[in-house]
Design a protein around this motif. Structure first.
Motif, PDB file in Angstrom:
ATOM      1  N   TRP A  45      49.484  37.941  25.551  1.00 26.84           N
ATOM      2  CA  TRP A  45      49.590  38.371  26.942  1.00 26.84           C
ATOM      3  C   TRP A  45      48.552  37.682  27.804  1.00 26.84           C
ATOM      4  O   TRP A  45      47.388  37.528  27.404  1.00 26.84           O
ATOM      5  CB  TRP A  45      49.413  39.876  27.018  1.00 26.84           C
ATOM      6  N   THR A  46      48.961  37.272  28.989  1.00 28.43           N
ATOM      7  CA  THR A  46      48.040  36.728  29.986  1.00 28.43           C
ATOM      8  C   THR A  46      48.416  37.294  31.351  1.00 28.43           C
ATOM      9  O   THR A  46      49.544  37.726  31.573  1.00 28.43           O
ATOM     10  CB  THR A  46      48.089  35.189  30.048  1.00 28.43           C
ATOM     11  N   PHE A  47      47.452  37.251  32.257  1.00 28.41           N
ATOM     12  CA  PHE A  47      47.665  37.739  33.616  1.00 28.41           C
ATOM     13  C   PHE A  47      46.970  36.780  34.571  1.00 28.41           C
ATOM     14  O   PHE A  47      45.811  36.432  34.369  1.00 28.41           O
ATOM     15  CB  PHE A  47      47.099  39.151  33.771  1.00 28.41           C
ATOM     16  N   ARG A  48      47.696  36.339  35.609  1.00 25.34           N
ATOM     17  CA  ARG A  48      47.158  35.361  36.547  1.00 25.34           C
ATOM     18  C   ARG A  48      47.348  35.844  37.982  1.00 25.34           C
ATOM     19  O   ARG A  48      48.374  36.452  38.311  1.00 25.34           O
ATOM     20  CB  ARG A  48      47.853  34.005  36.369  1.00 25.34           C
ATOM     21  N   VAL A  49      46.367  35.574  38.826  1.00 28.59           N
ATOM     22  CA  VAL A  49      46.481  35.830  40.260  1.00 28.59           C
ATOM     23  C   VAL A  49      46.240  34.519  40.987  1.00 28.59           C
ATOM     24  O   VAL A  49      45.195  33.869  40.785  1.00 28.59           O
ATOM     25  CB  VAL A  49      45.479  36.896  40.743  1.00 28.59           C
ATOM     26  N   ASP A  50      47.221  34.087  41.795  1.00 26.45           N
ATOM     27  CA  ASP A  50      47.102  32.805  42.486  1.00 26.45           C
ATOM     28  C   ASP A  50      47.754  32.906  43.860  1.00 26.45           C
ATOM     29  O   ASP A  50      48.009  33.990  44.358  1.00 26.45           O
ATOM     30  CB  ASP A  50      47.702  31.668  41.650  1.00 26.45           C
ATOM     31  N   GLY A  51      48.007  31.779  44.473  1.00 24.78           N
ATOM     32  CA  GLY A  51      48.560  31.762  45.821  1.00 24.78           C
ATOM     33  C   GLY A  51      47.444  31.681  46.838  1.00 24.78           C
ATOM     34  O   GLY A  51      46.519  30.864  46.693  1.00 24.78           O
ATOM     35  N   LEU A  52      47.482  32.531  47.851  1.00 33.89           N
ATOM     36  CA  LEU A  52      46.508  32.490  48.940  1.00 33.89           C
ATOM     37  C   LEU A  52      45.221  33.229  48.555  1.00 33.89           C
ATOM     38  O   LEU A  52      44.886  34.302  49.059  1.00 33.89           O
ATOM     39  CB  LEU A  52      47.115  33.083  50.208  1.00 33.89           C
ATOM     40  N   VAL A  53      44.499  32.626  47.608  1.00 34.07           N
ATOM     41  CA  VAL A  53      43.225  33.160  47.139  1.00 34.07           C
ATOM     42  C   VAL A  53      42.217  32.015  47.057  1.00 34.07           C
ATOM     43  O   VAL A  53      42.590  30.846  46.939  1.00 34.07           O
ATOM     44  CB  VAL A  53      43.358  33.837  45.761  1.00 34.07           C
ATOM     45  N   GLU A  54      40.952  32.361  47.100  1.00 33.18           N
ATOM     46  CA  GLU A  54      39.914  31.335  47.017  1.00 33.18           C
ATOM     47  C   GLU A  54      39.747  30.793  45.607  1.00 33.18           C
ATOM     48  O   GLU A  54      39.456  29.609  45.425  1.00 33.18           O
ATOM     49  CB  GLU A  54      38.574  31.903  47.509  1.00 33.18           C
ATOM     50  N   ARG A  55      39.909  31.672  44.611  1.00 35.82           N
ATOM     51  CA  ARG A  55      39.655  31.273  43.225  1.00 35.82           C
ATOM     52  C   ARG A  55      40.789  31.753  42.321  1.00 35.82           C
ATOM     53  O   ARG A  55      40.689  32.813  41.697  1.00 35.82           O
ATOM     54  CB  ARG A  55      38.333  31.873  42.738  1.00 35.82           C
ATOM     55  N   PRO A  56      41.879  31.008  42.236  1.00 32.96           N
ATOM     56  CA  PRO A  56      42.948  31.402  41.306  1.00 32.96           C
ATOM     57  C   PRO A  56      42.377  31.551  39.894  1.00 32.96           C
ATOM     58  O   PRO A  56      41.540  30.745  39.472  1.00 32.96           O
ATOM     59  CB  PRO A  56      43.936  30.238  41.383  1.00 32.96           C
ATOM     60  N   GLN A  57      42.830  32.571  39.199  1.00 34.45           N
ATOM     61  CA  GLN A  57      42.262  32.806  37.871  1.00 34.45           C
ATOM     62  C   GLN A  57      43.267  33.471  36.953  1.00 34.45           C
ATOM     63  O   GLN A  57      44.126  34.230  37.393  1.00 34.45           O
ATOM     64  CB  GLN A  57      40.998  33.669  37.968  1.00 34.45           C
ATOM     65  N   SER A  58      43.118  33.182  35.666  1.00 35.93           N
ATOM     66  CA  SER A  58      43.913  33.809  34.616  1.00 35.93           C
ATOM     67  C   SER A  58      42.996  34.586  33.680  1.00 35.93           C
ATOM     68  O   SER A  58      41.839  34.202  33.469  1.00 35.93           O
ATOM     69  CB  SER A  58      44.693  32.761  33.823  1.00 35.93           C
ATOM     70  N   TRP A  59      43.524  35.670  33.117  1.00 37.39           N
ATOM     71  CA  TRP A  59      42.799  36.485  32.151  1.00 37.39           C
ATOM     72  C   TRP A  59      43.659  36.627  30.893  1.00 37.39           C
ATOM     73  O   TRP A  59      44.875  36.801  30.994  1.00 37.39           O
ATOM     74  CB  TRP A  59      42.538  37.884  32.692  1.00 37.39           C
ATOM     75  N   ASP A  60      43.032  36.598  29.741  1.00 39.65           N
ATOM     76  CA  ASP A  60      43.739  36.973  28.527  1.00 39.65           C
ATOM     77  C   ASP A  60      43.439  38.442  28.246  1.00 39.65           C
ATOM     78  O   ASP A  60      42.772  39.127  29.036  1.00 39.65           O
ATOM     79  CB  ASP A  60      43.386  36.059  27.347  1.00 39.65           C
ATOM     80  N   TRP A  61      43.925  38.952  27.120  1.00 40.28           N
ATOM     81  CA  TRP A  61      43.806  40.370  26.803  1.00 40.28           C
ATOM     82  C   TRP A  61      42.340  40.824  26.770  1.00 40.28           C
ATOM     83  O   TRP A  61      41.971  41.832  27.380  1.00 40.28           O
ATOM     84  CB  TRP A  61      44.481  40.625  25.464  1.00 40.28           C
ATOM     85  N   GLU A  62      41.487  40.062  26.075  1.00 38.63           N
ATOM     86  CA  GLU A  62      40.084  40.447  25.954  1.00 38.63           C
ATOM     87  C   GLU A  62      39.358  40.339  27.289  1.00 38.63           C
ATOM     88  O   GLU A  62      38.533  41.196  27.626  1.00 38.63           O
ATOM     89  CB  GLU A  62      39.392  39.585  24.900  1.00 38.63           C
ATOM     90  N   GLN A  63      39.643  39.309  28.052  1.00 42.73           N
ATOM     91  CA  GLN A  63      38.987  39.141  29.347  1.00 42.73           C
ATOM     92  C   GLN A  63      39.370  40.249  30.320  1.00 42.73           C
ATOM     93  O   GLN A  63      38.533  40.741  31.078  1.00 42.73           O
ATOM     94  CB  GLN A  63      39.335  37.773  29.925  1.00 42.73           C
ATOM     95  N   ALA A  64      40.637  40.647  30.318  1.00 47.49           N
ATOM     96  CA  ALA A  64      41.069  41.738  31.191  1.00 47.49           C
ATOM     97  C   ALA A  64      40.411  43.053  30.787  1.00 47.49           C
ATOM     98  O   ALA A  64      39.999  43.843  31.639  1.00 47.49           O
ATOM     99  CB  ALA A  64      42.589  41.866  31.155  1.00 47.49           C
ATOM    100  N   HIS A  65      40.286  43.282  29.478  1.00 48.57           N
ATOM    101  CA  HIS A  65      39.662  44.510  28.999  1.00 48.57           C
ATOM    102  C   HIS A  65      38.164  44.541  29.257  1.00 48.57           C
ATOM    103  O   HIS A  65      37.547  45.615  29.182  1.00 48.57           O
ATOM    104  CB  HIS A  65      39.941  44.699  27.509  1.00 48.57           C
ATOM    105  N   ALA A  66      37.562  43.399  29.547  1.00 50.43           N
ATOM    106  CA  ALA A  66      36.130  43.361  29.854  1.00 50.43           C
ATOM    107  C   ALA A  66      35.835  43.829  31.277  1.00 50.43           C
ATOM    108  O   ALA A  66      34.674  44.094  31.616  1.00 50.43           O
ATOM    109  CB  ALA A  66      35.590  41.945  29.645  1.00 50.43           C
ATOM    110  N   LEU A  67      36.853  43.935  32.114  1.00 48.75           N
ATOM    111  CA  LEU A  67      36.672  44.435  33.478  1.00 48.75           C
ATOM    112  C   LEU A  67      36.485  45.954  33.444  1.00 48.75           C
ATOM    113  O   LEU A  67      36.847  46.606  32.466  1.00 48.75           O
ATOM    114  CB  LEU A  67      37.891  44.061  34.331  1.00 48.75           C
ATOM    115  N   PRO A  68      35.936  46.540  34.510  1.00 48.06           N
ATOM    116  CA  PRO A  68      35.674  47.986  34.499  1.00 48.06           C
ATOM    117  C   PRO A  68      36.951  48.804  34.280  1.00 48.06           C
ATOM    118  O   PRO A  68      37.953  48.600  34.964  1.00 48.06           O
ATOM    119  CB  PRO A  68      35.092  48.250  35.891  1.00 48.06           C
TER     120      PRO A  68
END
Length: 201
Positions: A45-68
């Motif tokens: 699983w991966t999750f990405r936010v892009d388009g009209l943003v300053e810093r497009p970024q993708s997260w994998d499962w572990e990276q997403a779980h590291a967020l609050p």
């Protein structure tokens, strides 16, 4: 862990706040999908936010779980007329992802897209301010694949077709761009309290 309560809070026996045209599904959670449930492991699983943003970024499962961690406790409503009260989802507030990518001031709408190709459109304002999540737990357990696991978008104040299962990403836009069901006659926003089921409602 932050917990945000929904419109009606704790479950009630008679639910006088049931949106118009809805029924209380009780312990049932009907499975409704526009596509076949994918075989998607958390490791893939991966999750990405892009388009009209300053810093497009993708997260994998572990990276997403590291967020609050964050949770939603409240109600959900499906356009097919069922509602569930007192549900609990766990995951990460979408605000945490958006804080990283920093949306442009011109961004007004979002297209959410799934690993299956499903899309749904939403106003950006409906995804900010503690109103939306990337959810991977339901009632303390991993979210089942038929309900969008390993992770789904959760926008509980709108009809549930907006909460895209098997979420893969968000693209921020400066205009509204209809998604799968919206192209097939469903309402652009889908507010259950205003019974916005179909285009023109």
């Amino acid at each position: 862990m932050n917990v945000t309560r929904g419109f009606t809070g704790r479950p009630r026996v008679h639910n006088p706040g049931l949106p118009p045209g809805q029924y209380d599904a009780g312990d049932d959670w009907p499975v409704l999908s526009a596509e076949v449930t994918p075989d998607l492991a958390p490791a893939d699983w991966t999750f990405r936010v892009d388009g009209l943003v300053e810093r497009p970024q993708s997260w994998d499962w572990e990276q997403a779980h590291a967020l609050p961690a964050s949770a939603y406790e409240g109600d959900i409503h499906c356009v097919t007329s069922w509602s569930k009260f007192g549900v609990r989802f766990g995951g990460v507030s979408l605000d945490s992802f958006l804080d990283v990518v920093r949306p442009h001031a011109s961004a007004t709408h979002v297209v959410a897209y799934s690993h299956t190709g499903y899309t749904s459109n939403l106003p950006l304002a409906d995804l900010t301010g503690g109103r939306a999540w990337i959810a991977w737990e339901y009632d303390g357990q991993p979210l089942a694949p038929e309900h969008g696991g390993p992770a789904r978008l959760l926008v509980p104040h709108l009809y549930f077709w907006k909460s895209a299962k098997w979420i893969a990403g968000l693209t921020l836009l400066d205009h509204d761009e209809p998604g799968f069901w919206e192209q097939n006659g469903y309402h652009a926003r889908g507010n259950p309290w205003q019974e916005q089921r179909y285009s023109g409602d």
